[in-house]
Design an enzyme around this catalytic site. Structure first.
Site, PDB file in Angstrom:
ATOM      1  N   TYR A  62     -11.279  -2.564   5.087  1.00  0.00           N
ATOM      2  CA  TYR A  62     -10.901  -1.191   5.408  1.00  0.00           C
ATOM      3  C   TYR A  62     -10.927  -0.922   6.907  1.00  0.00           C
ATOM      4  CZ  TYR A  62     -11.421   0.185   0.479  1.00  0.00           C
ATOM      5  OH  TYR A  62     -11.285   0.315  -0.879  1.00  0.00           O
TER       6      TYR A  62
ATOM      7  N   TYR B 228       0.871  -1.166   0.000  1.00  0.00           N
ATOM      8  CA  TYR B 228       0.000   0.000   0.000  1.00  0.00           C
ATOM      9  C   TYR B 228       0.915   1.225   0.000  1.00  0.00           C
ATOM     10  CZ  TYR B 228      -3.909   3.083   0.920  1.00  0.00           C
ATOM     11  OH  TYR B 228      -4.860   4.064   0.798  1.00  0.00           O
TER      12      TYR B 228
END
Length: 415
Positions: A368, A276
């Site tokens: 998330y 990420y």
């Protein structure tokens, strides 16, 4: 003064006054090979079809209006089917034509197209060109084995605006990185680690097995060999730093979730998929940006809170393929904190590994709102406002977004 000016100019960008097609045409006329513009030596003497713009049938013979690669639209020509040696482009054109005729309620055997059908076909063709160029740009920027493909069979959206693809962290203002000064002296870091290799030096376990699959629990840190180590790039304790190893596709989802990412290859369980990436900013700057993102209804803030909530990764405008990975309440990717050249525990690299075997064509997802029930659980706690604007902690101020992941265990709302 000169050094400061050089650094300033390095970040400076100037728009080119020529279009992509004009630059291609100039290269062809001057017989200049340009990989970035996709102009090869074979293009100098042959005309190459860029896309097809229109269609008509005269006495059972089919004709297509051709946009030639490297030439302006004013130089388009009508060509009979026999002159075209581009089966894939022809197939795409026929698919677009069928859709255009369906939308316009025109019989499928029509000998010509009306203005609305031509407009739709032209938009689809130009969209494909833009997506193809973006795909080429992504693979030129990337420095890893896995290739990136781009598909949109849902709407007419092209590449995302105001987004710059990167292959390493972008360092924001107020962030200082201190690289590792020590490395290992192993010849076989997995099977015969010297003094525990890099992980042992930090009183941790080596994270990988002989197949370079992660074998520690989520929440525990990963210490890979770094640039100061005696081992080479083939070391099996170098996984995340090798980059993406599987072919992946950025694609437009059909159920309103925007862009998503799917794998084009089978990926084994516990395998590294991607990092990420984004811009590393301070928590103060993250709060400021979060309030700004509130107005837009979306954010890509990811707290680097392994030991302290000091820095945040913002992937809104700078990022890699992880920018497009969607949420799922039953994800197939898991977050790990990884340390390589930078051993500052406030600045881990965020790596995504598979939680199970993933088949080719399957969408890649992660939660998330992920939390880990393990020792060091706080080390991989995701920002609870990730993908959602709203720095305010008061529930009344928080925007509730419906979850569309489709999992049986779906929480119905992202937050």
């Amino acid at each position: 003064m000169e050094g400061g000016m050089a650094r300033y100019l390095k970040e400076c960008r100037v728009s080119c006054k020529y279009s992509w097609d004009e630059l291609q045409a100039l290269c062809r006329k001057q017989k200049l090979v340009c990989k970035q513009l996709a102009v090869a030596e074979d293009d100098f003497n042959d005309y190459v079809v860029d896309y097809l713009c229109n269609y008509k049938k005269i006495k059972s013979k089919e004709y297509f209006l051709v946009k030639w690669k490297g030439y302006s639209e004013s130089e388009n020509t009508w060509e009979p089917h026999k002159n075209l040696k581009c089966p894939q482009i022809l197939q795409q054109f026929r698919q677009d034509m069928c859709l255009a005729l369906l939308y316009a309620k025109i019989p499928p055997d029509s000998s010509s197209l009306d203005a609305s059908a031509v407009s739709f076909i032209l938009q689809r063709a130009k969209q494909r060109v833009k997506l193809r160029r973006w795909e080429e740009d992504l693979n030129r920027i990337c420095q890893h084995k896995g290739r990136i493909f781009v598909r949109n069979d849902v709407d007419l959206d092209g590449p995302p605006r105001d987004f710059i693809y990167i292959h390493n962290y972008k360092i924001g203002s107020g962030v200082v990185l201190n690289e590792a000064a020590l490395g290992c002296e192993c010849t076989d870091c997995i099977n015969e680690p010297v003094n525990g290799c890099c992980a042992g030096a930090s009183d941790n376990l080596i994270a990988y097995n002989n197949n370079m699959q992660v074998n520690i629990q989520p929440g525990m840190p990963i210490y890979e060999c770094n640039s100061s180590c005696q081992c080479g790039i083939d070391c099996r304790n170098r996984v995340v730093q090798r980059g993406i190893q599987y072919d992946l596709c950025i694609y437009k989802t059909a159920n309103g979730r925007g862009w998503g990412v799917r794998t084009l290859e089978k990926i084994p369980k516990n395998s590294f998929v991607m990092e990420y990436l984004g811009e590393i900013i301070t928590s103060e700057e993250a709060e400021r940006r979060g309030q700004m993102y509130d107005q837009q209804g979306v954010t890509y803030l990811f707290d680097l809170d392994y030991v302290a909530d000091v820095f945040t990764v913002d992937a809104a405008h700078y990022g890699n393929i992880s920018h497009f990975v969607n949420h799922s309440c039953n994800p197939n990717l898991q977050v790990y904190n990884v340390f390589i050249d930078i051993l500052d525990e406030r600045l881990p690299r965020i790596a995504l590994f598979t939680t199970r075997a993933i088949r080719a064509g399957e969408e890649l997802t992660f939660d998330y709102k992920m939390t880990i029930d393990a020792v060091d659980a706080e080390s991989t706690k995701m920002d609870t406002k990730f993908s959602l604007a709203g720095i305010a902690d008061t529930p009344i101020n928080r925007i509730r977004i419906e979850c569309k992941c489709g999992a049986e265990s779906c929480r119905k709302y992202l937050f």
